[in-house]
Design a protein around this motif. Structure first.
Motif, mmCIF file in Angstrom:
data_model
loop_
_atom_site.group_PDB
_atom_site.id
_atom_site.type_symbol
_atom_site.label_atom_id
_atom_site.label_comp_id
_atom_site.label_asym_id
_atom_site.label_seq_id
_atom_site.Cartn_x
_atom_site.Cartn_y
_atom_site.Cartn_z
ATOM 1 N N GLN A 97 0.851 -1.190 0.000
ATOM 2 C CA GLN A 97 0.000 0.000 0.000
ATOM 3 C C GLN A 97 0.891 1.246 0.000
ATOM 4 N N LEU A 98 0.464 2.243 -0.738
ATOM 5 C CA LEU A 98 1.170 3.524 -0.741
ATOM 6 C C LEU A 98 0.254 4.560 -0.113
ATOM 7 N N LYS A 99 0.678 5.079 1.045
ATOM 8 C CA LYS A 99 -0.165 6.015 1.782
ATOM 9 C C LYS A 99 0.470 7.397 1.805
ATOM 10 N N THR A 100 -0.342 8.400 1.505
ATOM 11 C CA THR A 100 0.065 9.787 1.669
ATOM 12 C C THR A 100 -0.600 10.299 2.936
ATOM 13 N N ILE A 101 0.221 10.699 3.897
ATOM 14 C CA ILE A 101 -0.281 11.032 5.229
ATOM 15 C C ILE A 101 0.081 12.469 5.563
ATOM 16 N N LEU A 102 -0.890 13.210 6.067
ATOM 17 C CA LEU A 102 -0.658 14.571 6.528
ATOM 18 C C LEU A 102 -0.580 14.547 8.051
ATOM 19 N N VAL A 103 0.569 15.004 8.567
ATOM 20 C CA VAL A 103 0.807 14.963 10.012
ATOM 21 C C VAL A 103 0.483 16.324 10.609
ATOM 22 N N ASP A 104 -0.349 16.330 11.647
ATOM 23 C CA ASP A 104 -0.718 17.570 12.338
ATOM 24 C C ASP A 104 0.461 18.027 13.184
ATOM 25 N N ASP A 105 0.972 19.231 12.916
ATOM 26 C CA ASP A 105 2.154 19.679 13.642
ATOM 27 C C ASP A 105 1.824 20.254 15.018
ATOM 28 N N LYS A 106 0.548 20.236 15.388
ATOM 29 C CA LYS A 106 0.173 20.712 16.722
ATOM 30 C C LYS A 106 0.008 19.576 17.706
ATOM 31 N N ASN A 107 -0.090 18.346 17.145
ATOM 32 C CA ASN A 107 -0.176 17.172 18.012
ATOM 33 C C ASN A 107 0.311 15.976 17.206
ATOM 34 N N LEU A 108 0.080 14.803 17.684
ATOM 35 C CA LEU A 108 0.577 13.613 17.010
ATOM 36 C C LEU A 108 -0.455 12.976 16.092
ATOM 37 N N ASN A 109 -1.540 13.658 15.844
ATOM 38 C CA ASN A 109 -2.560 13.100 14.965
ATOM 39 C C ASN A 109 -2.059 13.112 13.524
ATOM 40 N N HIS A 110 -2.519 12.159 12.755
ATOM 41 C CA HIS A 110 -2.178 12.125 11.344
ATOM 42 C C HIS A 110 -3.374 11.617 10.548
ATOM 43 N N LYS A 111 -3.460 12.095 9.324
ATOM 44 C CA LYS A 111 -4.602 11.777 8.480
ATOM 45 C C LYS A 111 -4.120 11.189 7.165
ATOM 46 N N VAL A 112 -4.649 10.010 6.802
ATOM 47 C CA VAL A 112 -4.316 9.386 5.526
ATOM 48 C C VAL A 112 -5.120 10.067 4.426
ATOM 49 N N ILE A 113 -4.427 10.750 3.536
ATOM 50 C CA ILE A 113 -5.102 11.478 2.456
ATOM 51 C C ILE A 113 -5.377 10.541 1.271
ATOM 52 N N ASN A 114 -4.378 9.730 0.927
ATOM 53 C CA ASN A 114 -4.516 8.774 -0.175
ATOM 54 C C ASN A 114 -3.992 7.422 0.265
ATOM 55 N N CYS A 115 -4.610 6.377 -0.236
ATOM 56 C CA CYS A 115 -4.107 5.026 -0.004
ATOM 57 C C CYS A 115 -4.304 4.230 -1.286
ATOM 58 N N VAL A 116 -3.196 3.903 -1.944
ATOM 59 C CA VAL A 116 -3.242 3.191 -3.218
ATOM 60 C C VAL A 116 -2.774 1.761 -2.999
ATOM 61 N N GLN A 117 -3.481 0.806 -3.589
ATOM 62 C CA GLN A 117 -3.162 -0.604 -3.403
ATOM 63 C C GLN A 117 -2.173 -1.108 -4.454
ATOM 64 N N ASN A 118 -1.428 -2.132 -4.063
ATOM 65 C CA ASN A 118 -0.590 -2.889 -4.998
ATOM 66 C C ASN A 118 0.437 -2.028 -5.737
ATOM 67 N N VAL A 119 1.154 -1.221 -4.995
ATOM 68 C CA VAL A 119 2.218 -0.369 -5.546
ATOM 69 C C VAL A 119 3.566 -0.990 -5.197
ATOM 70 N N THR A 120 4.374 -1.243 -6.197
ATOM 71 C CA THR A 120 5.681 -1.869 -5.942
ATOM 72 C C THR A 120 6.819 -0.865 -5.899
ATOM 73 N N ASN A 121 6.612 0.312 -6.477
ATOM 74 C CA ASN A 121 7.698 1.292 -6.504
ATOM 75 C C ASN A 121 7.122 2.683 -6.656
ATOM 76 N N TYR A 122 7.834 3.684 -6.104
ATOM 77 C CA TYR A 122 7.389 5.069 -6.249
ATOM 78 C C TYR A 122 8.603 5.989 -6.218
ATOM 79 N N LEU A 123 8.442 7.189 -6.775
ATOM 80 C CA LEU A 123 9.512 8.183 -6.814
ATOM 81 C C LEU A 123 8.926 9.548 -6.491
ATOM 82 N N ILE A 124 9.738 10.384 -5.832
ATOM 83 C CA ILE A 124 9.340 11.751 -5.512
ATOM 84 C C ILE A 124 10.366 12.694 -6.114
ATOM 85 N N ASN A 125 9.910 13.763 -6.756
ATOM 86 C CA ASN A 125 10.866 14.709 -7.327
ATOM 87 C C ASN A 125 11.593 15.471 -6.228
#
Length: 816
Positions: A97-125
């Motif tokens: 699974q490839l998850k994009t998570i936004l972390v709240d900088d005021k506490n330890l809460n985090h929110k999964v914005i995207n979750c994509v299944q069956n991803v074997t590789n990814y790249l970020i610019n």
């Protein structure tokens, strides 16, 4: 590492005694310090405010550094990446699974914005604006996530696994090209969701030496080599060097093929791919400027008389291949475009002069500058001005008014280095943001200060206090993005390295070393200044032995290389830890603790030659220090040098009986065949420029002045040496070929001189932590050598059994 908010600093501390690393998290506002011994893989994951992300006992955790016991766990994580300034966490799970998570900088809460299944590789610019991944569930499609709004887009099918080595981002980071396994090209515009498929002329061929360059309008240049079917069978058994060759390199004796040199230029606007003429004599380079490129012959001017070949660059207009401008000859590609693509900056053929070419008017303006590698002329990000160095000062040139303004008023400045320049991806140059404080260091006469320029006003923000300050390279990584906060270190011979912070116009201690005071408070130095026979002012620094008593005599070891100033390896200002793991068997603090004076002394080159001048320098310097400190035992002086210093030590050994013991490491003993007429695998070229122009500065060829070469070579004077000399080298050394040491040993043995040679396996020019076993052995043997000859400890068997010509010995390491 400094967080993007400037609030937290990560510090790694290495303990040489127990070989353990400790990591500290320091709050730059309060100086509160935290340690989390169980946390790993966190160095690039310092988020805004107080949050850090890392692995703890296999789990991914988000920790509040203000309260390390407060944490959130994310399980089932295979890999992760963070975009620190955005507080975004990218997680790739064990079940793909490839998850994009936004972390709240005021506490330890985090929110999964995207979750994509069956991803074997990814790249970020590099800018962290787009993420691309391959989704196996949708027939191998390449998809992207815009990390500014988390929108997912589907782009194109890729019939192979996504491979980062075949993907090249555009300059604006909003698209990329991908070289498919059949060598066709996918051009993907992520922002506009456009895909172009470009056919190349070399379908299914194996591409070698692949290079890709972009212009700012997404035109791109692609070059590669292809091995043809034609082979040269003789290359398997003979290596042929031609006298007129401009490229010399030893063969690996693998079958060589005739090479096809390919160059392709793609015009993004017209969607056309053009094949350019390319061969060994014609190469190209893009300048990030649409419509233009550089053409050059990489070998035409090669004469092996410098470290690099001189190259003549020509500015070519792409639509008609017409030469617009000859950019003169240069040893490196010092050609810099302004960000607005209107100007080109390049060095003139005249020394201390640069040229500015305006594309709209085709005018060339020349600027007189210093010939400084540390401060090259630098554009501002608005392309309106250029900063440069002249007469040891910083000047500002305005391209609109064509007027120059001097910003600083320095004298006797050696170097000026910019600290907080702006780096743009694929622009292989630095820029200056004039809207922020411009920070720079000034080094002069072993003193270093840090200045800022704001609104063209110069201010000294960190004054030299006779301490060693962090290297300029590290300072660039420890400056806040707004230029208002600077982290640096300072140390001295009796001040352990400590971390400082400069913010809001003030400096304060951020983190101090916890070395007990009694281990170093006894340290003492004396500085010697004198004028030599050529009226040059030279320096020496004498460090005192532990438990020094002015009524006693102590042996002294002198260290020789070049000038003390500017040599971080021997900087007397540095706080030295007594250690047996050293690069060249030398540790001044260890020698001081063992009861030795240690003397660092200036030497320099002159027309007399490096060896002769070193001899003159050392004899006068020793005379000066003996007058300054009566407790030095003049009959028990030692000399040690490594590399160029190893050469000087060896030469002095053959010319003077001043020293009672000498250690020469990785030195040039054979100036002619071991240094001048040898091929350097380290430098990938014949070595004679090193003798004629580089460190040796002989200035003439052997033909022009054979006596100068002969007189400077220790090997040719081995028969005159009386001083016991320990030689050492690494058998992997290609910087100074190890056979130099072998030759010198054999010459000394031939004339029955007191010597022992150490040949270290798996060691090149110097040693490090990876060669700790060899390093400890060398340091101990160096101490033994000086103890034996300077302190009279004659019970050291390996020396006693190895230098007595009235007996014979054999190596205990042989297998006979």
């Amino acid at each position: 590492m400094l967080s993007s908010s400037d609030k937290w600093l990560i510090v790694d501390k290495y303990n040489k005694v127990n070989n353990k690393n400790s990591t500290y998290f320091i709050n730059t506002k309060t100086t509160n310090t935290q340690t989390i011994p169980t946390l790993e893989q966190f160095h690039n994951s310092l988020l805004n405010n107080n949050l850090i992300i890392g692995k703890e006992r296999g789990d991914l955790v988000i920790i509040d550094l203000e309260n390390p016991n407060s944490k959130t766990k994310i399980d089932n994580v295979k890999t992760f990446k963070t975009l620190n300034d955005k507080n975004i966490l990218i997680v790739h799970t064990n079940n793909n699974q490839l998850k994009t998570i936004l972390v709240d900088d005021k506490n330890l809460n985090h929110k999964v914005i995207n979750c994509v299944q069956n991803v074997t590789n990814y790249l970020i610019n590099k800018e962290g604006t787009f993420l691309i991944y391959q989704d196996k569930e949708t027939n191998s499609f390449i998809n992207s996530i815009d990390l500014s709004n988390f929108m997912i887009k589907e782009h194109t099918i890729l019939q192979e696994n996504l491979n980062s080595s075949k993907l090249f981002w555009t300059i604006n980071q909003k698209g990329f090209i991908y070289i498919e396994k059949n060598n066709n090209i996918l051009f993907v515009d992520l922002k506009n969701n456009l895909v172009k498929k470009i056919s190349t002329p070399d379908i299914n061929s194996k591409l070698e030496r692949l290079q890709v360059q972009f212009n700012t309008n997404n035109d791109f240049y692609l070059s590669y080599n292809i091995k043809s079917d034609r082979t040269y069978p003789e290359t398997e058994y003979v290596d042929i060097w031609n006298a007129n060759s401009h490229l010399i390199a030893p063969s690996n004796f693998k079958t060589k093929h005739k090479i096809i040199y390919r160059a392709l230029f793609y015009n993004n606007t017209s969607n056309k791919l053009e094949v350019l003429e390319r061969n060994r004599d014609k190469e190209y380079h893009l300048l990030n400027i649409p419509g233009y490129m550089l053409e050059f012959n990489p070998l035409a001017l090669e004469d092996f008389l410098d470290a690099k070949p001189l190259i003549e660059y020509k500015l070519i207009r792409l639509n008609d291949k017409e030469e617009i401008l000859n950019l003169n000859k240069s040893y490196s590609l010092n050609v810099y475009s302004s960000l607005d693509n209107k100007y080109l900056l390049y060095p003139s053929n005249k020394t201390n002069q640069w040229c500015i070419y305006a594309f709209d008017t085709q005018e060339v303006t020349t600027i007189d500058t210093d010939n400084s590698l540390s401060f090259k002329p630098t554009w501002t990000i608005d392309s309106k001005e250029m900063y440069y160095k002249k007469d040891n000062n910083i000047y500002l040139y305005n391209l609109m008014t064509k007027k120059t303004k001097r910003l600083t008023d320095f004298s006797n400045t050696n170097t000026i280095n910019l600290i907080n320049t702006v780096d743009y991806f694929q622009y292989k140059q630095d820029f200056i943001n004039p809207n922020k404080p411009i920070l720079f260091t000034v080094n002069s006469n072993s003193k270093k200060s840090i200045f800022s320029i704001k609104n063209n006003t110069v201010k000294e923000i960190i004054k030299d206090n006779n301490n060693q300050i962090t290297s300029d390279y590290k300072l660039k990584k420890l400056t806040s993005s707004n230029g208002k906060t600077l982290i640096y270190t300072e140390q001295n011979h009796n001040l352990p390295e400590r971390i400082m912070i400069h913010s809001n116009g003030k400096s304060k201690i951020l983190f101090e070393n916890n070395i007990p005071l009694e281990l170093y408070q006894w340290r003492k130095q004396k500085h010697i200044t004198y004028t030599d026979v050529d009226n040059k002012v030279l320096k020496g620094v004498l460090s005192y032995p532990k438990n020094y008593d002015k009524n006693k005599k102590y042996p002294m070891v002198a260290y020789i290389y070049g000038k003390i100033d500017g040599n971080p390896a021997i900087d007397p200002k540095a706080f030295k830890i007594p250690s047996y793991v050293n690069g060249a068997g030398f540790n001044s603090a260890l020698l001081n603790e063992k009861g030795y004076f240690v003397y660092f002394t200036d030497t320099y080159g002159s027309d007399k030659g490096p060896g002769i001048n070193a001899l003159i320098n050392i004899e006068q310097s020793i005379s000066e220090v003996l007058k300054a400190e009566p407790s030095i035992d003049s009959k028990n002086l030692g000399l040690i040098g490594h590399s160029f210093g190893g050469y000087k030590a060896s030469y002095i050994a053959t010319q003077s009986d001043l020293f009672a013991a000498i250690v020469s490491g990785a030195g040039i003993h054979d100036v002619i065949s071991g240094h001048t007429y040898i091929y350097s695998n380290y430098r990938k070229r014949p070595n004679y420029y090193m003798a004629e122009k580089s460190q040796f500065q002989l200035q003439k060829t052997f033909e022009q002045d054979p006596e100068k070469y002969l007189s400077q070579s220790p090997l040719l004077h081995a028969q005159t040496m009386n001083t016991p000399m320990l030689l050492w080298t690494g058998l992997n050394d290609e910087n100074v070929n190890w056979t130099n040491t072998q030759k010198m040993f054999l010459a000394l043995k031939r004339f029955k001189k007191p010597t022992i040679a150490l040949f270290y396996n798996n060691v090149d020019h110097a040693m490090g932590e990876r060669e700790s076993k060899q390093a400890k052995d060398l340091t101990q043997r160096t101490l033994d050598w000086f103890d034996y000859f300077l302190k009279g400890k004659k019970d050291i068997k390996w020396i006693q059994e190895g230098i007595d010509y009235n007996k014979y010995s054999w190596s205990k390491l042989d297998d006979i």
